[in-house]
Design a protein around this motif. Structure first.
Motif, PDB file in Angstrom:
ATOM      1  N   VAL A 107       0.871  -1.178   0.000  1.00 48.40           N
ATOM      2  CA  VAL A 107       0.000   0.000   0.000  1.00 48.40           C
ATOM      3  C   VAL A 107       0.902   1.221   0.000  1.00 48.40           C
ATOM      4  O   VAL A 107       1.839   1.284   0.793  1.00 48.40           O
ATOM      5  N   LEU A 108       0.634   2.150  -0.899  1.00 49.16           N
ATOM      6  CA  LEU A 108       1.384   3.417  -0.897  1.00 49.16           C
ATOM      7  C   LEU A 108       0.509   4.488  -0.266  1.00 49.16           C
ATOM      8  O   LEU A 108      -0.631   4.683  -0.686  1.00 49.16           O
ATOM      9  N   ILE A 109       1.053   5.161   0.746  1.00 51.01           N
ATOM     10  CA  ILE A 109       0.347   6.294   1.347  1.00 51.01           C
ATOM     11  C   ILE A 109       1.141   7.537   1.002  1.00 51.01           C
ATOM     12  O   ILE A 109       2.342   7.601   1.272  1.00 51.01           O
ATOM     13  N   THR A 110       0.484   8.505   0.418  1.00 51.19           N
ATOM     14  CA  THR A 110       1.258   9.648  -0.066  1.00 51.19           C
ATOM     15  C   THR A 110       0.454  10.936  -0.032  1.00 51.19           C
ATOM     16  O   THR A 110      -0.773  10.910   0.126  1.00 51.19           O
ATOM     17  N   THR A 170      -7.417   8.873   4.573  1.00 52.27           N
ATOM     18  CA  THR A 170      -6.331   8.889   5.555  1.00 52.27           C
ATOM     19  C   THR A 170      -6.117   7.487   6.117  1.00 52.27           C
ATOM     20  O   THR A 170      -6.918   6.586   5.865  1.00 52.27           O
ATOM     21  N   VAL A 171      -5.036   7.327   6.851  1.00 50.82           N
ATOM     22  CA  VAL A 171      -4.730   6.042   7.484  1.00 50.82           C
ATOM     23  C   VAL A 171      -4.974   6.200   8.969  1.00 50.82           C
ATOM     24  O   VAL A 171      -4.477   7.144   9.592  1.00 50.82           O
ATOM     25  N   ILE A 172      -5.749   5.294   9.575  1.00 47.20           N
ATOM     26  CA  ILE A 172      -6.066   5.451  11.005  1.00 47.20           C
ATOM     27  C   ILE A 172      -5.452   4.334  11.850  1.00 47.20           C
ATOM     28  O   ILE A 172      -5.612   4.323  13.058  1.00 47.20           O
ATOM     29  N   GLY A 173      -4.735   3.429  11.235  1.00 46.05           N
ATOM     30  CA  GLY A 173      -4.082   2.406  12.060  1.00 46.05           C
ATOM     31  C   GLY A 173      -3.440   1.333  11.216  1.00 46.05           C
ATOM     32  O   GLY A 173      -3.713   1.206  10.016  1.00 46.05           O
ATOM     33  N   THR A 174      -2.529   0.578  11.827  1.00 42.17           N
ATOM     34  CA  THR A 174      -1.913  -0.580  11.173  1.00 42.17           C
ATOM     35  C   THR A 174      -1.917  -1.728  12.158  1.00 42.17           C
ATOM     36  O   THR A 174      -2.052  -1.528  13.372  1.00 42.17           O
ATOM     37  N   ARG A 175      -1.769  -2.946  11.658  1.00 37.11           N
ATOM     38  CA  ARG A 175      -1.678  -4.119  12.534  1.00 37.11           C
ATOM     39  C   ARG A 175      -0.517  -4.990  12.081  1.00 37.11           C
ATOM     40  O   ARG A 175      -0.031  -4.890  10.963  1.00 37.11           O
ATOM     41  N   ARG A 179      -5.675   0.248   8.169  1.00 34.53           N
ATOM     42  CA  ARG A 179      -7.074   0.668   8.130  1.00 34.53           C
ATOM     43  C   ARG A 179      -7.107   2.099   7.611  1.00 34.53           C
ATOM     44  O   ARG A 179      -6.359   2.953   8.083  1.00 34.53           O
ATOM     45  N   ILE A 180      -7.980   2.313   6.604  1.00 33.52           N
ATOM     46  CA  ILE A 180      -8.067   3.646   6.004  1.00 33.52           C
ATOM     47  C   ILE A 180      -9.463   4.219   6.211  1.00 33.52           C
ATOM     48  O   ILE A 180     -10.406   3.480   6.474  1.00 33.52           O
ATOM     49  N   ASP A 240      -5.343  -5.644   3.614  1.00 33.11           N
ATOM     50  CA  ASP A 240      -4.268  -6.559   3.997  1.00 33.11           C
ATOM     51  C   ASP A 240      -3.036  -6.265   3.148  1.00 33.11           C
ATOM     52  O   ASP A 240      -3.142  -5.982   1.954  1.00 33.11           O
ATOM     53  N   CYS A 241      -1.871  -6.321   3.772  1.00 31.90           N
ATOM     54  CA  CYS A 241      -0.654  -5.987   3.031  1.00 31.90           C
ATOM     55  C   CYS A 241       0.560  -6.539   3.770  1.00 31.90           C
ATOM     56  O   CYS A 241       0.471  -6.934   4.943  1.00 31.90           O
ATOM     57  N   ASP A 242       1.694  -6.603   3.111  1.00 31.39           N
ATOM     58  CA  ASP A 242       2.944  -6.956   3.804  1.00 31.39           C
ATOM     59  C   ASP A 242       3.989  -5.848   3.649  1.00 31.39           C
ATOM     60  O   ASP A 242       5.142  -6.016   4.033  1.00 31.39           O
ATOM     61  N   LEU A 243       3.555  -4.739   3.052  1.00 28.00           N
ATOM     62  CA  LEU A 243       4.486  -3.634   2.840  1.00 28.00           C
ATOM     63  C   LEU A 243       3.680  -2.345   2.751  1.00 28.00           C
ATOM     64  O   LEU A 243       2.667  -2.306   2.060  1.00 28.00           O
ATOM     65  N   VAL A 244       4.119  -1.336   3.494  1.00 27.17           N
ATOM     66  CA  VAL A 244       3.487  -0.023   3.391  1.00 27.17           C
ATOM     67  C   VAL A 244       4.543   0.988   2.959  1.00 27.17           C
ATOM     68  O   VAL A 244       5.610   1.087   3.579  1.00 27.17           O
TER      69      VAL A 244
END
Lengths: 1001, 99
Positions: free
Chosen positions: A330-333, A381-386, A395-396, A413-417
């Motif tokens: 997931v890319l957050i930018t 926006t991003v409100i959390g990761t696990r 979680r977005i 679900d992801c293995d890389l942010v």
């Protein structure tokens, strides 16, 4: 595990050359050209360390020197352990042994992680607020425990066996950074004939281009050819010095740049004769900084889990090292440039979802992403990761029209942010040059403005981000630097490129539901500082960013906040309701990245730490078993023990020999200055307190030198060799400063005087022959001089020969006995010494050292400047008023001596002390009080300056400075010591032969 | 480390020099005529200037000569160095030197 995440082709690694290494004992394999970080990622290892305070699992965040998380210890052997190295910079070599840090018992299971659960209770300032008392417990309980529970790597326990080198260099243009701007600047300056030094921290030239799949392609017209030609040209040019693996770590005044060149850390088997590092001090006429930019992380809850990385770093690992950092990304930018990473990952086979916090994304890259089928969520926006040891999902939440997080939430679900909040220009060195920074609202960054140094910036470090523009900017900067360095420039100089925005949104944290400050949203990874800590500091009243920094420790870790500073600033500014430039930036300090102590020490360790000065008689004394002491840089024989004697016994024997027969002492270390010229006597009159006009040729006088504030500065015997020539002696330690003071007055105050000053300290060997039999010993050796008391009385001086060698002979005594000081040219010192020693053997001649010299002079009450005086003692305080020339209108210090305070009867005066118990020797420096057994605080009235056991007198003696001392003769005072107050009686400082009859024998 | 232009030797690194305090403080010609106050001023009173400062340097590990310098204490730029006995350059002469 094999390198399952390695791509099939591409990159700058050598796929034919596997390299084995271990991480925490686990055997892994990478490729030649890997860094430790890229090799770990290729093996699927994201978890590489534990955080400083909360022991949270941390992974590789970056691909460069800004790395805050992936700190490791590299071990070659027990002595060669280097802690806190950034895995992103450690080049892989066969057999490399790396260890993670700050975890126990293991990286995967760390008991210290309990701190993470306690995190809500240990915010910023927790330690200051909690461990307040009992106050004493801080030192022995709290601090050691806290230090053990937090922190980074451990220092090696053995001395460093490696060697380090230093080098000075000069050049016309120093270029820092070998990315597109730096290469262009170096090439452009060199083409105009400049002597250029080009340095870069990486093992290869290219800078940010190394992270591109096709480095030359992004450089614009003929980019590929230009890149290859430029690098080849620079390496072949004899006027260009190219330094790779070299970090410019500090910018010092007047264009002095410190460079740290790492020579052998990347080698599997370093040659033990090769220095490990070389520190350069480069004086450059002009400096071009092409230091690039650092990608800014985003601040959102759980942004520190292993697997959360900077977008540009992920791209670098893919393109440069052929490593896919994850398969579901997931890319957050908040800006367009980061889309390149998503596109490259997609093309390499990963699935990528894009979360863009901006309202819309309509740039060319965003359109390409949509066209290639990537899911793009804007206004999200991003409100959390696990994920415990690796990110598993994020979680977005959608943002409404006001930018509030109110919409639907979704888990991905992801293995890389990947995250990217734009770029922060690397202005560290520019700021160190005391350059001013200017805030650019468009770029949301501080850019270089004016500097007092001869420096200019080029490329991304001044906001010119694209490679093609940076190349043009560098070409212009290099040409201008060459011109300003004084080279004739006849080629047209291009204009600097304008700074350009990459569509960057504001720094700071991402919006959260209800506007609440997010939990565990990290700003400073290395020091475990969250956005909540910063808000707390602002709420608690901290207004200055410098105070917020110290309170929360943000930006104070070994990475100096390379990834965190601007985010922290933005968060604090918003909370305080101010703009970012209003809040201001904290100061950048050297070093840019940590530098080893060894490289600062360089060659100056062990025997080379300090020069050692020895006299011509040193080896003789060493052969006699002398024990030496350090006096300044000099080695002086302290005593000559025989048959295992103690110092006490040896000194008693040596004293006895001088008092009853004769002793031989090496006084060569005495400072000596030859004062010559027709105005020499005027000069001496103006400088020293004594009168010199009436000192006849062939006579000596004890001279006292004051500063103009009236306090004793130095002393020594002065002999008049001729009408216009004085042989001035100084204390051993004072020689250089006395000569400097003389030169000062001669060159700047009394320029009318015709006088020459020459240091002759090393020209003369001085042999002191002291004792009632001294004359008999000397008589057989001396020519052209009558030694009789009538012809050469006390304080007489003569020139003649000894053993055929020219000599200046002074009849002087620092022992109170009949004595001579024989000055001979240093080359003949040892021969004359040996001749005197041989001639003296029938008389029981005894070599003695400085300890005996001290005892003998103290018995006579002769002061030692610097021991019995301390810079606050006047001649009268020391009982030396008799030496002052009464008729002189002026001398240095005379006016100050006339101040009323200098005549106060309450001043400290030199006296002798005799202990009530004769065998107790007082401690030098001990305080003196009026009454015994008083309860503190008690006002001391003086202190002990010299204290010895006198074998001659069969008891201890001491000299002291005591308030109104001379009015206290016979009075009993006390020296408080642990256990008892020692009673002492005040006496004259002259304990032995007060009439001086032995001296004049 | 500053780069200092010795008027006798040229540019040399700071480690060859020793700083000698404020320049142009002459020792009173007849100290006996000074009041205690005047003498104390001569001994102890020094300016602490932010900006252009006249100061003494000695090229200790070179020619050994004392000389004077005008340095901007905010930027460390030397505007001029000149020999003992010479007057400091005037503002007009300094024009064009980048502070």
């Amino acid at each position: 595990m094999s390198q399952g995440l390695r791509t099939v082709s591409g990159g700058r690694i050598n796929r034919a050359r596997p390299v084995r290494f271990t991480f925490d004992g686990r055997e892994l394999s990478g490729l030649e050209g890997d860094t430790l970080a890229s090799a770990l990622l290729a093996n699927g290892v994201h978890l590489v360390g534990r955080s400083f305070k909360y022991h949270r699992p941390r992974g590789v965040l970056t691909a460069g020197p800004e790395e805050p998380n992936a700190l490791v210890a590299i071990r070659r052997d027990a002595a060669r352990v280097t802690p806190n190295l950034r895995a992103t910079e450690v080049e892989l070599y066969e057999g490399l042994e790396a260890h993670s840090q700050n975890r126990w018992p293991s990286l995967g299971f760390d008991t210290g992680a309990i701190n993470n659960l306690l995190a809500p209770f240990i915010p910023a300032g927790f330690y200051y607020k909690t461990f307040m008392w009992p106050r004493r417990a801080w030192q022995w309980l709290y601090e050691p425990r806290i230090r053990a529970a937090t922190g980074l790597g451990l220092a090696p326990e053995h001395p460093d066996p490696d060697s380090y080198s230093n080098r000075f260099a000069h050049c016309d243009v120093l270029v820092v950074g070998a990315g597109p701007a730096g290469l262009a600047a170096a090439q452009s300056a060199a083409a105009r004939g400049a002597r250029v030094i080009l340095c870069d921290e990486q093992p290869e030239l290219g800078g940010s281009l190394l992270g591109e799949a096709d480095p030359g392609a992004s450089l614009g017209e003929n980019g590929r050819d230009w890149l290859a030609d430029t690098i080849r040209g620079l390496l072949a040019n004899p006027r260009v010095t190219v330094l790779t693996r070299t970090t410019a770590f500090g910018y010092f005044p007047h264009n002095l740049i410190g460079l740290e060149q790492r020579l052998s850390d990347h080698l599997a088997q370093p040659d033990c004769r090769q220095p490990r590092e070389r520190q350069w001090q480069v004086r450059a006429r002009q400096v071009v900084l092409a230091t690039g930019a650092i990608e800014r992380p985003l601040v959102f809850p759980g942004n520190d889990r292993p697997g959360v990385m900077l977008a540009g770093a992920v791209r670098t690992y893919l393109n440069r090292y052929g490593v896919l950092a994850g398969r579901r990304a997931v890319l957050i930018t908040t800006h367009d440039e980061a889309y390149r990473s998503a596109l490259d990952l997609k093309r390499a086979g990963a699935t990528v979802t894009i979360v863009d916090a901006r309202n819309g994304a309509s740039g060319e890259l965003a359109e390409t992403a949509r066209r290639e089928g990537l899911a793009v969520h804007t206004a999200t926006t991003v409100i959390g990761t696990r994920g415990r040891l690796r990110v598993r999902s994020i979680r977005i939440q959608r943002l409404d029209a006001h930018g509030q997080a109110r919409g639907a939430t979704e888990r991905i679900d992801c293995d890389l942010v990947l995250m990217s909040g734009g770029y922060t220009p690397s202005v560290h060195l520019f700021s160190q040059s005391r350059g001013k920074l200017a805030w650019s609202e468009g770029l949301h960054a501080f850019l270089p403005a004016e500097s007092p140094e001869k420096v200019r910036c080029a490329g991304a470090c001044r906001g010119v981000f694209s490679a093609a523009a940076a190349r043009g900017d560098g070409e212009s900067a290099g040409a201008r630097a060459a011109r300003d360095a004084g080279l004739t420039v006849d080629i047209v100089i291009g204009e600097p490129q304008p700074a350009q925005s990459s569509g960057t949104a504001a720094a700071g944290d991402l919006p959260q539901p209800g506007g609440a400050p997010p939990a565990k949203a990290f700003v400073d990874w290395q020091n475990d500082v969250t956005s909540r800590d910063l808000l707390l500091a602002a709420r608690e009243g901290f207004r200055s960013i410098e105070h917020v920094k110290r309170y929360t420790t943000t930006g104070m870790a070994t990475d100096q906040g390379k990834t965190s500073n601007l985010n922290a600033l933005a968060i604090v500014a918003r909370q305080l309701g101010k703009s970012i430039p209003e809040v201001g930036l904290t100061t950048f300090r050297m070093p840019y990245t940590p530098v080893t102590f060894g490289s600062f020490a360089g060659y100056t360790r062990g025997e080379l730490f300090d020069p050692i000065r020895t006299t011509p008689i040193h080896d003789w004394a060493a052969r006699q078993g002398a024990v030496f002491e350090d006096v300044g840089l000099w080695k002086r024989a302290r005593y000559f023990p025989r048959n295992g004697e103690s110092m006490h016994a040896a000194v008693a024997r040596e004293c006895q020999a001088v008092r009853s027969g004769c002793g031989l002492f090496d006084a060569s270390t005495l400072g000596k200055i030859e004062v010559v010229g027709k105005d020499a006597v005027t000069f001496m009159n103006r400088l020293y307190v004594n009168g010199w006009t009436n000192l006849a040729v062939g006579r000596c006088r004890y001279g006292i030198l004051l500063r103009d504030d009236g306090f004793i500065y130095d002393d020594g015997v002065v002999a008049r060799i001729a009408e216009d020539r004085f042989h001035v002696t100084t204390t051993t330690g004072g020689a250089a400063r006395v000569l400097a003071m003389m030169e000062d007055y001669l060159q700047t105050e009394w320029t009318d005087l015709s006088v020459w000053l020459t240091s002759t300290s090393e020209q003369w060997s001085v042999i002191a022959l002291q004792g009632p039999r001294a004359r008999q010993v000397l008589e057989a050796l001396v020519q052209e001089v009558d030694l009789s008391a009538a012809a050469l009385p006390h304080m007489g001086a003569a020139t003649g020969r000894i053993c055929g060698i020219p000599m200046r002979l002074f009849r002087v005594s620092f022992t109170g006995e009949l004595g001579f000081e024989i000055n001979v040219p240093a080359d003949h010192g040892l021969a004359v010494w040996e001749a005197i020693h041989a001639a003296g053997e029938p008389h029981g001649i005894t070599p003695y050292g400085t300890e005996t010299m001290h005892v003998l002079r103290a018995e006579k009450g002769f002061v030692i400047v610097g021991q019995d005086t301390d810079g606050t003692v006047t001649p009268d305080d020391a009982g030396l008023t008799w030496a002052i020339g009464k008729q002189k209108p002026d001398f240095v210090g005379k006016r100050a001596l006339e101040r009323p305070a200098m005549h106060s009867p309450e001043r400290k005066q030199l006296v002798g002390l005799l202990t009530a118990q004769p065998h107790v020797v007082l401690e030098e420096g001990a305080q003196i009080v009026l009454d015994a057994r008083t309860t503190p605080p008690t006002r001391p009235i003086g202190h002990v300056t010299s204290s010895y056991y006198s074998a001659t007198l069969g008891r201890s003696i001491a000299l002291a400075l005591v308030r109104a001392g001379r009015s206290r003769m016979g009075q009993t005072l006390y020296v408080p010591m642990p256990g008892e107050d020692l009673a002492v009686q005040v006496t004259s400082p002259v304990f032995y032969d007060p009439k001086g009859s032995r001296l004049n024998a | 480390m500053l780069l200092i232009n010795c008027p006798y030797c040229g540019e040399r690194p700071e480690l060859e020099f020793v700083h000698g305090g404020q320049a142009h403080i002459a020792r009173p010609g007849d100290p006996a005529e000074c009041s205690d106050q005047q003498w104390a001023e001569y001994l102890y009173r020094r300016d602490n200037i932010k900006g252009l400062h006249g100061e003494r340097w000695r090229h200790t590990h070179g020619c050994g000569r004392f000389f004077n310098a005008l340095r901007d204490t905010t930027s460390d730029v030397f505007l001029a160095t000149y020999k003992v006995g010479e007057q400091p350059p005037t503002q007009a002469q300094l024009k064009g030197v980048k502070a």
